[in-house]
Each structure stands twice: as C-alpha cells, then as structure tokens.
Write a protein that holds these residues in place. Structure first.
Motif, PDB file in Angstrom:
ATOM      1  N   LEU A 161      46.711  32.903  37.641  1.00  0.00           N
ATOM      2  CA  LEU A 161      46.863  34.353  37.503  1.00  0.00           C
ATOM      3  C   LEU A 161      47.222  34.792  36.091  1.00  0.00           C
ATOM      4  N   VAL A 162      47.722  33.872  35.275  1.00  0.00           N
ATOM      5  CA  VAL A 162      48.077  34.227  33.897  1.00  0.00           C
ATOM      6  C   VAL A 162      46.949  33.906  32.918  1.00  0.00           C
ATOM      7  N   ARG A 163      45.940  33.220  33.386  1.00  0.00           N
ATOM      8  CA  ARG A 163      44.797  32.898  32.524  1.00  0.00           C
ATOM      9  C   ARG A 163      43.878  34.112  32.408  1.00  0.00           C
ATOM     10  N   PRO A 164      43.055  34.127  31.358  1.00  0.00           N
ATOM     11  CA  PRO A 164      42.144  35.269  31.182  1.00  0.00           C
ATOM     12  C   PRO A 164      41.000  35.250  32.197  1.00  0.00           C
ATOM     13  N   VAL A 165      40.494  36.421  32.472  1.00  0.00           N
ATOM     14  CA  VAL A 165      39.354  36.605  33.374  1.00  0.00           C
ATOM     15  C   VAL A 165      38.190  35.705  32.954  1.00  0.00           C
ATOM     16  N   SER A 166      37.991  35.546  31.651  1.00  0.00           N
ATOM     17  CA  SER A 166      36.862  34.753  31.145  1.00  0.00           C
ATOM     18  C   SER A 166      36.891  33.313  31.637  1.00  0.00           C
ATOM     19  N   HIS A 167      38.060  32.831  32.007  1.00  0.00           N
ATOM     20  CA  HIS A 167      38.195  31.457  32.481  1.00  0.00           C
ATOM     21  C   HIS A 167      37.578  31.271  33.868  1.00  0.00           C
ATOM     22  N   TYR A 168      37.531  32.344  34.660  1.00  0.00           N
ATOM     23  CA  TYR A 168      37.097  32.243  36.055  1.00  0.00           C
ATOM     24  C   TYR A 168      35.876  33.085  36.411  1.00  0.00           C
ATOM     25  N   MET A 169      35.493  33.998  35.547  1.00  0.00           N
ATOM     26  CA  MET A 169      34.393  34.911  35.883  1.00  0.00           C
ATOM     27  C   MET A 169      33.076  34.158  36.065  1.00  0.00           C
ATOM     28  N   VAL A 213      29.221  40.289  29.935  1.00  0.00           N
ATOM     29  CA  VAL A 213      29.378  38.844  29.746  1.00  0.00           C
ATOM     30  C   VAL A 213      29.745  38.127  31.039  1.00  0.00           C
ATOM     31  N   GLY A 214      30.006  38.884  32.099  1.00  0.00           N
ATOM     32  CA  GLY A 214      30.361  38.241  33.358  1.00  0.00           C
ATOM     33  C   GLY A 214      30.691  39.245  34.438  1.00  0.00           C
ATOM     34  N   VAL A 215      31.001  38.690  35.595  1.00  0.00           N
ATOM     35  CA  VAL A 215      31.483  39.466  36.737  1.00  0.00           C
ATOM     36  C   VAL A 215      32.645  38.683  37.323  1.00  0.00           C
ATOM     37  N   ILE A 216      33.736  39.380  37.600  1.00  0.00           N
ATOM     38  CA  ILE A 216      34.871  38.738  38.267  1.00  0.00           C
ATOM     39  C   ILE A 216      34.979  39.377  39.656  1.00  0.00           C
ATOM     40  N   SER A 217      34.869  38.532  40.675  1.00  0.00           N
ATOM     41  CA  SER A 217      34.861  39.023  42.047  1.00  0.00           C
ATOM     42  C   SER A 217      36.044  38.452  42.820  1.00  0.00           C
ATOM     43  N   GLU A 264      29.186  55.112  38.424  1.00  0.00           N
ATOM     44  CA  GLU A 264      30.457  54.679  37.850  1.00  0.00           C
ATOM     45  C   GLU A 264      30.597  53.159  37.958  1.00  0.00           C
ATOM     46  N   VAL A 265      30.962  52.543  36.845  1.00  0.00           N
ATOM     47  CA  VAL A 265      31.141  51.095  36.798  1.00  0.00           C
ATOM     48  C   VAL A 265      32.543  50.812  36.267  1.00  0.00           C
ATOM     49  N   PHE A 266      33.251  49.954  36.976  1.00  0.00           N
ATOM     50  CA  PHE A 266      34.589  49.570  36.537  1.00  0.00           C
ATOM     51  C   PHE A 266      34.477  48.252  35.789  1.00  0.00           C
ATOM     52  N   THR A 267      34.965  48.264  34.560  1.00  0.00           N
ATOM     53  CA  THR A 267      34.834  47.096  33.699  1.00  0.00           C
ATOM     54  C   THR A 267      36.201  46.628  33.200  1.00  0.00           C
ATOM     55  N   ALA A 305      34.541  43.680  43.016  1.00  0.00           N
ATOM     56  CA  ALA A 305      34.165  42.999  41.766  1.00  0.00           C
ATOM     57  C   ALA A 305      34.294  43.960  40.590  1.00  0.00           C
ATOM     58  N   LEU A 306      34.526  43.377  39.437  1.00  0.00           N
ATOM     59  CA  LEU A 306      34.573  44.111  38.173  1.00  0.00           C
ATOM     60  C   LEU A 306      33.568  43.488  37.215  1.00  0.00           C
ATOM     61  N   VAL A 307      32.905  44.322  36.454  1.00  0.00           N
ATOM     62  CA  VAL A 307      31.981  43.829  35.444  1.00  0.00           C
ATOM     63  C   VAL A 307      32.807  43.523  34.192  1.00  0.00           C
ATOM     64  N   VAL A 308      32.594  42.357  33.625  1.00  0.00           N
ATOM     65  CA  VAL A 308      33.333  41.936  32.434  1.00  0.00           C
ATOM     66  C   VAL A 308      32.452  42.216  31.217  1.00  0.00           C
ATOM     67  N   CYS A 309      32.983  43.038  30.305  1.00  0.00           N
ATOM     68  CA  CYS A 309      32.214  43.447  29.126  1.00  0.00           C
ATOM     69  C   CYS A 309      32.960  43.111  27.847  1.00  0.00           C
ATOM     70  N   ASP A 310      32.194  42.655  26.877  1.00  0.00           N
ATOM     71  CA  ASP A 310      32.689  42.453  25.525  1.00  0.00           C
ATOM     72  C   ASP A 310      32.003  43.530  24.699  1.00  0.00           C
ATOM     73  N   GLY A 311      32.698  44.626  24.473  1.00  0.00           N
ATOM     74  CA  GLY A 311      32.064  45.795  23.866  1.00  0.00           C
ATOM     75  C   GLY A 311      31.078  46.381  24.857  1.00  0.00           C
ATOM     76  N   ASP A 312      29.830  46.572  24.436  1.00  0.00           N
ATOM     77  CA  ASP A 312      28.784  47.107  25.315  1.00  0.00           C
ATOM     78  C   ASP A 312      28.022  46.021  26.055  1.00  0.00           C
TER      79      ASP A 312
END
Length: 142
Positions: free
Chosen positions: A67-75, A47-51, A13-16, A37-44
């Motif tokens: 905290l209001v910025r997107p995950v992509s900014h910090y992953m 694209v990153g990991v946020i820990s 199981e992977v949480f994305t 940590a969560l795996v950051v996915c764009d579709g399949d």
C-alpha cells in the motif's frame, strides 16, 4: 451500439492518477469515486490502468507493505484501448479474451472516456429489451 453512443449517455469523465501516487491513495480514490479502475497518466500520456484486481494482487503478494508503494509498481502496463467507432460486441470479445473490465477510449490519440464491462452489459440489455418490445408490438399488431 457504438462506444461513442455509450459515452454520450455516460459522459466522458475520466479519473486519472499519476504513476508515483501511493497505492493506498489510489485505493482511497477508487472508493471515493465508487469506481473499479483509474487510468494512470504521465502528463497527457496513458501509461497504465490500476484496477481493483491489481490492488487485490498487490496486497495478496506484498501485504500491507504494498500500500505504500507507487501505483506504477502494480498497474497494468499493457493498456488495451477502445475507439469510439467500435461496437459493444467487439469490445465484449476483447475484454473477455484479455480478462479485463475497463477500456480507456481514445479519440484522435486523446483520452475520451472509459468503458467498463458493466457499461457494455447495460447497453446490450437495453438493446435486447428494445428488440423484444418491438417484436411484441409487431406480433400484437399482426
């Protein structure tokens, strides 16, 4: 011990999350799932990991505004992967060298699971206990 054996015990199981999810929502998901940590996915595509470390850096750098910025900014965008056929020793070295705690596992270019440094240490301890028990049995029989 191989990564595939760890995933057999742990499960795949992977949480994305999506890259545009707000950091606060990602923090809530980390807390709800009780994971680091969560795996950051764009579709399949991964694209990153946020820990937790990424979150700490974000808040340290930008305060509550982060905290209001997107995950992509910090992953972490330079994702380091593991393969099911790799050994615990190889992954521990990779994680130590790269100073990371989580590795997404790819099987045939598809996300098959995530292993953490805790998973690796747990299995290495179990292996060492088994070896020690075997040696004690051998010595007692001799």
């Amino acid at each position: 011990m191989l990564v595939s054996e760890i995933l057999k015990d742990k499960g795949g199981e992977v949480f994305t999350v999506a890259p545009d999810l707000g950091l606060a929502e990602a923090c809530a998901e980390l807390d709800r799932r009780r994971i680091g940590a969560l795996v950051v996915c764009d579709g399949d595509r991964v694209v990153g990991v946020i820990s937790e470390r990424d979150v700490t850096r974000a808040v340290g750098r930008d305060g509550a505004d982060g905290l209001v910025r997107p995950v992509s900014h910090y992953m972490s965008k330079d994702v380091v992967f593991a393969a099911p056929s790799e050994t615990v020793a190889v992954l521990m070295e990779r994680m130590t060298d790269r100073r990371i705690r989580h590795l997404p596992v790819l099987r045939e270019q598809r996300l098959a699971g995530v292993v953490s440094i805790g998973d690796l240490v747990k299995h290495q301890i179990a292996e060492a206990r088994l070896e020690a028990d075997s040696l004690r049995t051998y010595i007692a029989a001799g």
